[in-house]
Design an enzyme around this catalytic site. Structure first.
Site, mmCIF file in Angstrom:
data_model
loop_
_atom_site.group_PDB
_atom_site.id
_atom_site.type_symbol
_atom_site.label_atom_id
_atom_site.label_comp_id
_atom_site.label_asym_id
_atom_site.label_seq_id
_atom_site.Cartn_x
_atom_site.Cartn_y
_atom_site.Cartn_z
ATOM 1 C CG ASP A 283 26.095 25.959 10.288
ATOM 2 O OD1 ASP A 283 25.430 26.953 10.655
ATOM 3 O OD2 ASP A 283 27.018 26.034 9.460
ATOM 4 C CD GLU B 115 18.312 34.130 11.646
ATOM 5 O OE1 GLU B 115 18.172 32.918 11.395
ATOM 6 O OE2 GLU B 115 19.092 34.857 11.013
ATOM 7 N N GLY C 290 19.805 27.821 9.128
ATOM 8 C CA GLY C 290 19.798 27.551 10.572
ATOM 9 C C GLY C 290 18.434 27.400 11.215
ATOM 10 C CG PHE D 48 30.042 29.164 17.453
ATOM 11 C CD1 PHE D 48 29.714 30.307 16.726
ATOM 12 C CD2 PHE D 48 29.854 27.920 16.856
ATOM 13 C CE1 PHE D 48 29.238 30.215 15.423
ATOM 14 C CE2 PHE D 48 29.368 27.817 15.550
ATOM 15 C CZ PHE D 48 29.056 28.973 14.841
ATOM 16 C CE LYS E 97 25.972 33.502 19.786
ATOM 17 N NZ LYS E 97 27.301 33.180 19.223
ATOM 18 C CG ASP F 268 26.400 36.588 16.869
ATOM 19 O OD1 ASP F 268 26.570 36.607 18.095
ATOM 20 O OD2 ASP F 268 27.340 36.455 16.061
HETATM 21 P P1 IMP Z 1 24.485 38.104 12.858
HETATM 22 O O1 IMP Z 1 24.339 38.719 11.509
HETATM 23 O O2 IMP Z 1 25.854 38.352 13.428
HETATM 24 O O3 IMP Z 1 23.397 38.486 13.834
HETATM 25 O O4 IMP Z 1 24.494 36.541 12.629
HETATM 26 C C1 IMP Z 1 23.352 35.818 12.611
HETATM 27 C C2 IMP Z 1 23.625 34.469 11.990
HETATM 28 O O5 IMP Z 1 24.905 33.975 12.361
HETATM 29 C C3 IMP Z 1 22.649 33.455 12.512
HETATM 30 O O6 IMP Z 1 21.535 33.400 11.700
HETATM 31 C C4 IMP Z 1 23.456 32.184 12.469
HETATM 32 O O7 IMP Z 1 23.326 31.573 11.211
HETATM 33 C C5 IMP Z 1 24.874 32.610 12.665
HETATM 34 N N1 IMP Z 1 25.320 32.437 14.070
HETATM 35 C C6 IMP Z 1 25.551 33.390 14.988
HETATM 36 N N2 IMP Z 1 25.940 32.878 16.159
HETATM 37 C C7 IMP Z 1 25.947 31.538 15.968
HETATM 38 C C8 IMP Z 1 26.247 30.431 16.832
HETATM 39 O O8 IMP Z 1 26.580 30.547 18.024
HETATM 40 N N3 IMP Z 1 26.135 29.206 16.272
HETATM 41 C C9 IMP Z 1 25.767 28.993 14.974
HETATM 42 N N4 IMP Z 1 25.465 30.007 14.150
HETATM 43 C C10 IMP Z 1 25.562 31.260 14.634
HETATM 44 MG MG MG Z 2 20.998 31.868 10.393
#
Ligand code: IMP
Ligand code: MG
Length: 180
Positions: free
Chosen positions: A160, A100, A45, A153, A132, A104
């Site tokens: 992606d 990054e 990403g 999202f 977020k 999220d």
């Molecule tokens: P986390 O482990 O939940 O913080 O997720 C982080 C990863 O989830 C990011 O590096 C993204 O690859 C993916 N991700 C989280 N939210 C989104 C979104 O809204 N769109 C696309 N990818 C997301």
């Molecule tokens: Mg990512």
């Protein structure tokens, strides 16, 4: 554009992204004067953000890449983080900035930062394009953040949904009917 029909709302235009990335790069340049840094892109990403960021940072910097997966094919983290590609080089004694796309739940990064800290870098900071905060379940310290966004999202500029939409030049909210 072909994929535009799936976008509900553009959150950040190409121009807004360019401006914010330059600001982040200027901040990093000021903070690391006289130091060598290594930028670590979390694939896939962050590849576009990383490419733009490193071209605006006015320091001697190297890059490396790491890939993790925690998503499967859906729109929320499964909680299980797997390293699918490790760094090519050693980071001990180096000033590391992890780059990054989006923070999220914090699952991926809290795991990754802990892992990288064990390799004894001189310092380690996180630079994320998007944040977020409403979705956070694991605390993560962020040093550089591009934009705070609501719980939706988003895709484009590297981000992606099921590997699609990464090439959109802006960041937009994906229409929920695309994934529901
Ligand atoms: P986390 O482990 O939940 O913080 O997720 C982080 C990863 O989830 C990011 O590096 C993204 O690859 C993916 N991700 C989280 N939210 C989104 C979104 O809204 N769109 C696309 N990818 C997301
Ligand atoms: Mg990512």
């Amino acid at each position: 554009m072909l994929l535009e029909k799936d976008i509900q709302e553009v959150l950040f235009t190409q121009e807004e992204l360019e401006k914010r990335v330059r600001e982040l790069a200027a901040q990093i340049t000021a903070d690391y004067q006289g130091k060598e840094i290594i930028l670590i892109s979390v694939l896939r990403g962050s590849f576009i953000f990383m490419a733009d960021l490193c071209r605006s940072i006015d320091l001697d910097c190297t890059v490396d890449f790491m890939a993790v997966s925690s998503y499967g094919g859906g729109t929320s983290s499964t909680g299980q983080v797997q390293i699918t590609k490790d760094l090519s080089g050693d980071i001990s004694g180096k000033h590391v900035i992890v780059v990054e796309d989006i923070l999220d739940s914090g699952n991926t990064l809290s795991y990754l930062l802990k892992l990288l800290e064990q390799r004894k870098p001189a310092s380690i900071r996180l630079c994320t394009l998007l944040d977020k905060p409403e979705r956070r379940t694991k605390p993560v310290e962020v040093s550089y953040s591009g934009f705070t966004i609501p719980d939706a999202f988003v895709v484009g500029y590297g981000l992606d949904y099921a590997e699609h939409y990464r090439g959109l030049p802006y960041i937009g909210i994906l229409k929920p009917e695309v994934y529901s």
